[in-house]
Design an enzyme around this catalytic site. Sequence first.
Site, mmCIF file in Angstrom:
data_model
loop_
_atom_site.group_PDB
_atom_site.id
_atom_site.type_symbol
_atom_site.label_atom_id
_atom_site.label_comp_id
_atom_site.label_asym_id
_atom_site.label_seq_id
_atom_site.Cartn_x
_atom_site.Cartn_y
_atom_site.Cartn_z
ATOM 1 N N LYS A 101 0.867 -1.183 0.000
ATOM 2 C CA LYS A 101 0.000 0.000 0.000
ATOM 3 C C LYS A 101 0.901 1.229 0.000
ATOM 4 O O LYS A 101 1.672 1.432 0.930
ATOM 5 C CB LYS A 101 -0.897 -0.004 1.251
ATOM 6 C CG LYS A 101 -1.815 1.204 1.325
ATOM 7 C CD LYS A 101 -2.654 1.218 2.600
ATOM 8 C CE LYS A 101 -3.292 2.593 2.773
ATOM 9 N NZ LYS A 101 -3.684 2.863 4.163
ATOM 10 N N GLY A 162 -7.518 8.560 10.753
ATOM 11 C CA GLY A 162 -7.657 8.537 12.202
ATOM 12 C C GLY A 162 -8.688 9.503 12.753
ATOM 13 O O GLY A 162 -8.879 9.586 13.965
ATOM 14 N N ALA A 188 -9.488 5.325 5.111
ATOM 15 C CA ALA A 188 -9.247 6.478 5.994
ATOM 16 C C ALA A 188 -10.530 7.241 6.309
ATOM 17 O O ALA A 188 -11.284 7.618 5.426
ATOM 18 C CB ALA A 188 -8.221 7.445 5.432
ATOM 19 N N GLY A 189 -10.733 7.448 7.592
ATOM 20 C CA GLY A 189 -11.834 8.295 8.035
ATOM 21 C C GLY A 189 -13.101 7.560 8.429
ATOM 22 O O GLY A 189 -13.941 8.124 9.123
ATOM 23 N N ASN A 210 -9.125 1.100 10.373
ATOM 24 C CA ASN A 210 -8.142 0.849 11.420
ATOM 25 C C ASN A 210 -8.574 1.512 12.735
ATOM 26 O O ASN A 210 -9.008 0.842 13.665
ATOM 27 C CB ASN A 210 -6.751 1.342 10.982
ATOM 28 C CG ASN A 210 -5.662 0.984 11.983
ATOM 29 O OD1 ASN A 210 -5.927 0.447 13.055
ATOM 30 N ND2 ASN A 210 -4.436 1.279 11.641
ATOM 31 N N THR A 211 -8.483 2.838 12.788
ATOM 32 C CA THR A 211 -8.729 3.555 14.047
ATOM 33 C C THR A 211 -10.063 3.188 14.702
ATOM 34 O O THR A 211 -10.130 2.993 15.923
ATOM 35 C CB THR A 211 -8.701 5.079 13.782
ATOM 36 O OG1 THR A 211 -7.399 5.413 13.286
ATOM 37 C CG2 THR A 211 -8.978 5.871 15.040
#
Lengths: 262, 262, 262, 262
Positions: A101, A162, A188-189, A210-211
């Site tokens: 990635k 994040g 993301a987000g 992830n986050t």
Amino acid sequence: MCSIKKDKLIIGGRTLNSRLFIGSGKFPSKSIIPSVIESSESEVITMALRRVDLDSKEHNILNFIPKGIQLLPNTSGARTAEEAIRIARLARAMGCGDWVKIEVVRDNKYLLPDNMETIKATEVLAKEGFVVLPYMSPDLMDAKRLVDAGAATVMPLGSPIGSNRGIRTEEMIKIIIDEINIPIIVDAGIGKPSEAAFAMEMGADAVLVNTAIATAQDPVIMGRAFGMAVEAGRLAYEAKLGRVLNRAEASSPLTGFLGDKI
Amino acid sequence: MCSIKKDKLIIGGRTLNSRLFIGSGKFPSKSIIPSVIESSESEVITMALRRVDLDSKEHNILNFIPKGIQLLPNTSGARTAEEAIRIARLARAMGCGDWVKIEVVRDNKYLLPDNMETIKATEVLAKEGFVVLPYMSPDLMDAKRLVDAGAATVMPLGSPIGSNRGIRTEEMIKIIIDEINIPIIVDAGIGKPSEAAFAMEMGADAVLVNTAIATAQDPVIMGRAFGMAVEAGRLAYEAKLGRVLNRAEASSPLTGFLGDKI
Amino acid sequence: MCSIKKDKLIIGGRTLNSRLFIGSGKFPSKSIIPSVIESSESEVITMALRRVDLDSKEHNILNFIPKGIQLLPNTSGARTAEEAIRIARLARAMGCGDWVKIEVVRDNKYLLPDNMETIKATEVLAKEGFVVLPYMSPDLMDAKRLVDAGAATVMPLGSPIGSNRGIRTEEMIKIIIDEINIPIIVDAGIGKPSEAAFAMEMGADAVLVNTAIATAQDPVIMGRAFGMAVEAGRLAYEAKLGRVLNRAEASSPLTGFLGDKI
Amino acid sequence: MCSIKKDKLIIGGRTLNSRLFIGSGKFPSKSIIPSVIESSESEVITMALRRVDLDSKEHNILNFIPKGIQLLPNTSGARTAEEAIRIARLARAMGCGDWVKIEVVRDNKYLLPDNMETIKATEVLAKEGFVVLPYMSPDLMDAKRLVDAGAATVMPLGSPIGSNRGIRTEEMIKIIIDEINIPIIVDAGIGKPSEAAFAMEMGADAVLVNTAIATAQDPVIMGRAFGMAVEAGRLAYEAKLGRVLNRAEASSPLTGFLGDKI
């Protein structure tokens, strides 16, 4: 490309049953990762190369990833195409496989990707046989350039990494989904399962989270929630959602009941 | 009331494993209903009393609902409290059980409920031993009145019935969730699994979906998608979502990598 | 750059009293343009070079633009940096002045700009002394590149040209406003005065509106509406908006009234 | 009722040139109120009766309101219809005129109005010759009841008082605008000029703003910003906004330019 978009997701020749990719950062402890992989049913996990410390059993993230899971090393920390290329080659040399990635970030506040550098890195690495998944700012023309550069997918962001702010770039991602014929992975987000489901209903091919999982009070259950939401969104996309009306439409007969029947 | 809100949903003394209620209208054929109940894992189905035709096997909706599923007759067609009360009593007399969803609608265009008449009907029927689930316009003071009147739940609308417009009354529903201590079931307008998941993430106790499932190209798969989304949203609520930031926060180490490691 | 952001907008050495730029396309008749300029109080108007036909009085848009109004020729029709450069030079040679709005569009469906080509054209034209206002896809890193290339402003899009879809790229535009120190002009997609006011409240320095004015039933009144909305949004930005609360806060005394006073 | 909706707003026989109503609470000092009235061009100001202290020149809000401005005493502090009626009568007896804004609030956290009590108070006061402007939770059936009770307008809320959260009840307010034929004044929650403009573009007849003006860093300039935004939104409503597209539509000729013309 319809055959790719429907049914199974195929990337780099590998057929994936789950359309949820997860990250390995921010977990309270690495030891929770196997349980999250199990609960989420995710088959792809990304990790920063710094976390791959071959000399240490405790600190090496690879020791916490079950066999059969696709590793997706990322180039986190790279500020130019050259640095990203260097990290990718190093990852492969260390035995992390062919997938990479690309993350090239030079903006310290919002951590937004640099598309131009990302395109350059993609071109070089795709030629070297990598399966390249570039993280990008959602721009149609750059998505086309990434396709031309040999990307296996494009990974447009929903909002800053994040932030858990959700899919604030819906307008641009929809256009990319409409126009680009390689898999689209929203990355993301994404902060809630409902947002992951929404991305899939729009026609995204997968999402990376992830986050939102790692910082939940219970990451294992949250992983399961995301896994189900992604599948629900994909099923809805396949089963074709109905139209949206400006007014109401009765589900049940509204008139005549009392007169007719009683 | 925390114990009701967590774990299992209990209404009228019955413990429900699924937090998805479905409707029986608008399906291309009644014969598809058993498969939708199975795929969605829903345990509660609402139907208009008109559809309960005891003399006809083909036309009687009850013949298409498996044993063990909770019937939720609704008072669709009622324009006053009196008419709703009359329909509820008739439903019970016909063997449809004690549960009743109060719908009092006098607005022919948007089919919005009349809270004042709904409160009156709830008061009478609760005293007669019905388990009353009133459909309502999302107003906090009227929700409090429904609690006082003996409602088993409140069912605030997301947007007009059958519109698939989603949860456009989020602000008011959140306030009701914050202030009311009986189960909150978001009813009407939910058009996508992501919207059902969102309602659950907000803290709703259940959702009712009819049009979005019944008019999908494949209602069985769409039922499954909604069932999963509702569970995903509930799990996320229980696993506690993380905070939303105004800026980015790195998932992976961003600096020092190249200098330190290579 | 605070002094630029406050009070007056200065671009290319010219002080502008109005922060509304308008376009000249799509009007039912060119003869309405002077009235729209007057009602909107706009001081900058963009036009495609094709519309500048020096040989024809009737067809030459320049004949419909009052003296003192800043011309902003655009490179509409250009598909590469080279074509944009050629059009810009031609416009200057024809007497249209030094300002140029770079539009490089290769996407026939959504008409999205190509940032990479736009950056190249900006670099060349800025060196040739043009005041360059580049239309762009809202990407922070490319906005930084445009600053480095000598752009006088950046013009990120709100949504596709002519769509009246509003500011769907709010997340990215806010970041650009936060990070970039040359004037930010939101261009494309603004469909209502409220959206123009919103852009100004966010801290944009100006907006460009064409379709929403030109295709209104009454373009002269709509021009006035946009002029006022842009000024209202700017005043609100300068007067500093209050905070947003999650709950209510009384405007008036809520308790004690009856007891105390009566 | 078209004649009422267009051109001038007429309430209680009085023709109003401005469609912005303001409140008098929360200002840093009462002495700023005359300047805000002037800058905003508002002609109607609401005040809690507690603030009308006839014995004190300094504390009596009436001393700060210029002649010719329509007073709109409100029943803030009332928890029942009876209390609201009592306050309204007292206000009239004290010389505050015939207009009254009914506020009946029993919810201490979100300060949401109680429609049922509000309807009762409206009925009594309208019969006594008051010009009744009831603040309400946005419910169509209750709006109809208020019309039947003799209300001069209905004042549905956008979001909780003082929250600056904007118009979060858009769906319900649009329906009220569509179905109710007395003036609709959006009250409570409007935090920015863009939101006031949006309410007017939807077809609201006026808005009431207090907190957003009174708590701005510069209330006089913010008053002007709201005055202009309300007028801009109204003009846009009258000039008829264009359609929203799902794709782009060129403002300028996109093809052939270079080949044809050069």
